[in-house]
Each structure stands twice: as structure tokens, then as C-alpha cells.
Design an enzyme around this catalytic site. Structure first.
Site, PDB file in Angstrom:
ATOM      1  N   CYS A 129     -19.865   9.217  20.356  1.00  0.00           N
ATOM      2  CA  CYS A 129     -19.602   7.833  20.753  1.00  0.00           C
ATOM      3  C   CYS A 129     -20.841   6.959  20.478  1.00  0.00           C
ATOM      4  CB  CYS A 129     -19.157   7.775  22.208  1.00  0.00           C
ATOM      5  SG  CYS A 129     -18.362   6.197  22.639  1.00  0.00           S
ATOM      6  N   HIS A 233     -14.774  11.562  22.485  1.00  0.00           N
ATOM      7  CA  HIS A 233     -15.565  12.372  23.412  1.00  0.00           C
ATOM      8  C   HIS A 233     -15.015  13.798  23.477  1.00  0.00           C
ATOM      9  CE1 HIS A 233     -18.096   9.232  25.361  1.00  0.00           C
ATOM     10  NE2 HIS A 233     -17.110   8.447  24.961  1.00  0.00           N
ATOM     11  N   GLU A 235     -16.405  16.289  24.667  1.00  0.00           N
ATOM     12  CA  GLU A 235     -16.774  16.939  25.935  1.00  0.00           C
ATOM     13  C   GLU A 235     -15.735  16.672  27.020  1.00  0.00           C
ATOM     14  OE1 GLU A 235     -18.816  12.877  26.294  1.00  0.00           O
ATOM     15  OE2 GLU A 235     -18.009  14.195  24.758  1.00  0.00           O
TER      16      GLU A 235
END
Length: 256
Positions: A129, A233, A235
């Protein structure tokens, strides 16, 4: 009494074995530095660190000492530049300050310096990002400060001011991700950003775009080690360690 001493001896041996295993595991952990401006970085990267046996180090503060910054970078095996706040548009020659949200010029310059040091040390680099945007700025690129007003609204890249939305990204056939996915053309990803790449940085390859044409992933094919950036993202994976997330972190981890 002899049984007692035998028991103590076996207990000590077991303890030494456990200690040796612990030292072995600890010594084989890869040191990964995560740099970003979000206060939730540690919690969001916890699962990643566990899955890949990372010795995770978090850095959110502005670094002003060059020697300290260089020592930090030299001490790790790889660097993840994570998500966070907007950028000072003056860094890439824009004056659209009315379109940005929270930013810190000092943090931006600190992160750009750390990226430069990581590149000088040829460390594997993953940008997520804001981290992808940071890589783009470092190589002379620029950003849209506000996608809805400057780029378009055919696709929503953020839900409200701080929420996830989801959309498809389409992979360039020359990209690492395309080949890692076995030639799969597109995938749905999460999205939470209102800035995005406008002009691509020098030497960077756009490796994924959303249906509206916005750059969603980049690679540096000229970098000796590993450099990839993704706008989404990985994660955060809707509560599961999905295939695309695994591919991204497998790829990064192999370069460490």
C-alpha cells in the site's frame, strides 16, 4: 537414591535438548524489519511472522541519525514497507495539499532514506500500500492525491474514510505473480487507499492493474535482489491465509 540421580541426569539432558532446539530455531529465524506509520502494524503482521518464522522488528518512528538508520538496515535480512498515512505531495513536485489527509514530511523523508539504505545494501524489499507508493516516489514517480476526484469512481478503492472494499486486479503476463499463480489472469483483492500511482517511477514495471486501469502492483526487474510492491493488503486476508497472500510472502521469504 540411584534412581533419583538418574532422573535428575535425564531431566538435565532433556533440558539441554530443549535449549539446543530453541537456539537452533532462534538462529534460523530471518530478521524482517517492518516500517510504517500505522499503530496496528505489529498485530497485523503477527500471523505472517509466525507462519514464516520471522524475527519481526517494527519501526514506526522518524529516523534522523544516518549511522543509526544504516545499522538498523544492515542488521536485518529483509524490509517490508507497510501501509499508513498519505505522502507530502511536495516530495514529487505537486501542490495538491487540499486533497490529502494525514501526513508527515519528516516521516516521509525518513522512510525514503531507509528505502535508499535498503537498496544500497541490496536487501529484499516488499512494499505494501503506502510502501508501494514509497517505492514509486523514490524512483521519481508521482501519485494521485485523491483517486475519486482525480482519477475516477468507476471502482471504489476504499470504503468510506478507513474501510476495506474488494475488487479485481489483472496481472501482467510478464509479472512474477502471474507466473506464480500458474498463468491466472486476475484475482480479487482487498483495497483501502485513496492515493495511487499516477506517473510510474523510472525502471519500474506495472505488473497488475484494476479494471479502471490503476496500477495495483509493481516490480523492479533491474534490482539485484527482490523488489515488489502491491497496493492491496496481503497481511489482511479476510481472516484466512489465502493463496495470493501465501504466494507473495513465499516469494519474499525465498529472497531473504
Amino acid at each position: 537414591m540411584r534412581k533419583f540421580f538418574r532422573f535428575i541426569r535425564n531431566l538435565i539432558i532433556l533440558g539441554l535438548i530443549i535449549l539446543a532446539i530453541f537456539i537452533f530455531i532462534k538462529s534460523n529465524k530471518k530478521k524482517v524489519l517492518v516500517i510504517g506509520t500505522s499503530e496496528t502494524i505489529e498485530s497485523t503482521y503477527y500471523e505472517i511472522a509466525n507462519n514464516y518464522n520471522y524475527d519481526l522488528q517494527i519501526l514506526t518512528a522518524v529516523q534522523t541519525n544516518e549511522d543509526t538508520s544504516r545499522d538498523i538496515i544492515k542488521s536485518v535480512d529483509g524490509v517490508i514497507f507497510a501501509g499508513g498515512a498519505d505522502f507530502d505531495p511536495g516530495l514529487y513536485g505537486s501542490d495538491a495539499y487540499d486533497l490529502i489527509e494525514e501526513y508527515s514530511t519528516a516521516q516521509d523523508r525518513s522512510d525514503l532514506n531507509l528505502l535508499g539504505l535498503a537498496i544500497a545494501e541490496n536487501k529484499p524489499i516488499l512494499g505494501i500500500c503506502r510502501g508501494m507508493q514509497l517505492i514509486n516516489i523514490y524512483y521519481g514517480g508521482s501519485l494521485y492525491e485523491d483517486l475519486p476526484s482525480q482519477f475516477g469512481i468507476s471502482i471504489s478503492h476504499r470504503e468510506g474514510s478507513d474501510g476495506f472494499t474488494y475488487h479485481r486486479v489483472n496481472f501482467n503476463e510478464s509479472s512474477r505473480l502471474y507466473h506464480k499463480l500458474g498463468g491466472e489472469n486476475s484475482r480479487e483483492v482487498n483495497s483501502m487507499h485513496h492515493e495511487g500511482i499516477r506517473a510510474l517511477g523510472n525502471g519500474l514495471l506495472p505488473t497488475a492493474t484494476s479494471d479502471d486501469g490503476l496500477v495495483e502492483a509493481i516490480e523492479n526487474p533491474y534490482y539485484d535482489s527482490y523488489m515488489m510492491g502491491v497496493q492491496w493488503h496481503p497481511e489482511y486476508s479476510r481472516g484466512k491465509f489465502d493463496e495470493l497472500t501465501k504466494i507473495i510472502f513465499d516469494d519474499f521469504s525465498k529472497a531473504l
